[in-house]
Design a protein around this motif. Sequence first.
Motif, short mmCIF file in Angstrom:
data_model
loop_
_atom_site.label_atom_id
_atom_site.label_comp_id
_atom_site.label_asym_id
_atom_site.label_seq_id
_atom_site.Cartn_x
_atom_site.Cartn_y
_atom_site.Cartn_z
N LYS A 239 -16.34 -0.95 -19.73
CA LYS A 239 -15.95 -1.16 -21.11
C LYS A 239 -16.11 -2.62 -21.52
N ARG A 240 -16.06 -3.53 -20.54
CA ARG A 240 -16.27 -4.95 -20.87
C ARG A 240 -17.68 -5.18 -21.34
N VAL A 241 -18.63 -4.47 -20.76
CA VAL A 241 -20.03 -4.62 -21.18
C VAL A 241 -20.18 -4.14 -22.62
N SER A 242 -19.54 -3.02 -22.96
CA SER A 242 -19.65 -2.52 -24.34
C SER A 242 -19.04 -3.51 -25.32
N SER A 243 -17.93 -4.13 -24.96
CA SER A 243 -17.31 -5.13 -25.84
C SER A 243 -18.26 -6.29 -26.09
N LEU A 244 -18.93 -6.75 -25.04
CA LEU A 244 -19.88 -7.84 -25.17
C LEU A 244 -21.04 -7.44 -26.08
N LEU A 245 -21.58 -6.25 -25.88
CA LEU A 245 -22.73 -5.81 -26.67
C LEU A 245 -22.34 -5.53 -28.13
N LEU A 246 -21.15 -5.02 -28.33
CA LEU A 246 -20.70 -4.78 -29.71
C LEU A 246 -20.48 -6.10 -30.45
N ALA A 247 -20.07 -7.13 -29.73
CA ALA A 247 -19.84 -8.45 -30.34
C ALA A 247 -21.16 -9.19 -30.57
N ARG A 248 -22.21 -8.80 -29.86
CA ARG A 248 -23.51 -9.47 -29.97
C ARG A 248 -24.62 -8.43 -30.15
N PRO A 249 -24.70 -7.83 -31.32
CA PRO A 249 -25.66 -6.75 -31.55
C PRO A 249 -27.13 -7.18 -31.46
N CYS A 250 -27.39 -8.48 -31.42
CA CYS A 250 -28.77 -8.95 -31.31
C CYS A 250 -29.31 -8.82 -29.88
N LEU A 251 -28.45 -8.59 -28.91
CA LEU A 251 -28.88 -8.49 -27.51
C LEU A 251 -29.52 -7.14 -27.24
N HIS A 252 -30.53 -7.14 -26.38
CA HIS A 252 -31.12 -5.91 -25.86
C HIS A 252 -30.94 -5.95 -24.35
N VAL A 253 -30.40 -4.88 -23.80
CA VAL A 253 -30.09 -4.86 -22.37
C VAL A 253 -30.84 -3.73 -21.69
N GLN A 254 -31.46 -4.07 -20.57
CA GLN A 254 -32.08 -3.07 -19.72
C GLN A 254 -31.08 -2.72 -18.63
N VAL A 255 -30.74 -1.45 -18.53
CA VAL A 255 -29.83 -0.96 -17.51
C VAL A 255 -30.69 -0.49 -16.34
N GLU A 256 -30.47 -1.10 -15.18
CA GLU A 256 -31.30 -0.82 -14.01
C GLU A 256 -30.49 -0.07 -12.95
N GLY A 257 -30.99 1.10 -12.57
CA GLY A 257 -30.34 1.89 -11.53
C GLY A 257 -31.02 1.66 -10.19
N HIS A 258 -30.20 1.59 -9.13
CA HIS A 258 -30.70 1.37 -7.77
C HIS A 258 -30.02 2.35 -6.82
N THR A 259 -30.67 2.62 -5.70
CA THR A 259 -30.10 3.49 -4.67
C THR A 259 -30.30 2.85 -3.30
N ASP A 260 -29.71 3.48 -2.29
CA ASP A 260 -30.02 3.08 -0.93
C ASP A 260 -31.30 3.81 -0.52
N ASN A 261 -31.63 3.79 0.75
CA ASN A 261 -32.88 4.40 1.19
C ASN A 261 -32.71 5.79 1.78
N GLU A 262 -31.53 6.38 1.64
CA GLU A 262 -31.29 7.73 2.16
C GLU A 262 -31.30 8.74 1.03
N PRO A 263 -32.00 9.87 1.24
CA PRO A 263 -32.00 10.91 0.21
C PRO A 263 -30.59 11.47 0.02
N THR A 264 -30.27 11.86 -1.21
CA THR A 264 -28.96 12.43 -1.52
C THR A 264 -29.15 13.89 -1.91
N LEU A 265 -28.61 14.79 -1.10
CA LEU A 265 -28.72 16.23 -1.36
C LEU A 265 -30.15 16.65 -1.62
N GLY A 266 -31.08 16.06 -0.87
CA GLY A 266 -32.48 16.42 -1.00
C GLY A 266 -33.14 15.94 -2.28
N ARG A 267 -32.48 15.04 -3.02
CA ARG A 267 -33.04 14.55 -4.28
C ARG A 267 -33.82 13.27 -4.07
#
Length: 105
Positions: free
Chosen positions: A1-29
């Motif tokens: 929620k802190r990130v949303s507060s920051l972005l709502l206060a600064r609507p000019c920002l564009h943020v790339q949300v980056e997802g990462h994982t470990d190197n083990e498959p999860t449930l065959g995915r």
Amino acid sequence: KRVSSLLLARPCLHVQVEGHTDNEPTLGRDNLELSEERALSVVRFLSGLGVDRDALSAVGFGALLPRVENTTKEGRLQNRRVEFLILQGATVRRLREEPQRRSTP
């Protein structure tokens, strides 16, 4: 929620949300798919809190960019993460034009 507060206060920002994982498959995915879904989940959450969806982009890296070695349980835990990257104007313009370039023969 802190990130949303920051972005709502600064609507000019564009943020790339980056997802990462470990190197083990999860449930065959596939880890790349899992990391993309992780990033999209955060984008949906932030959007639900009122952050402009156009100010957010999501990308998954799978296990390609580990923070630490994946040799221990603790290391794998650290590598399953989401990071936020504030993008500059030129990068944002390129991202917005990219789908149009792909559709042009």
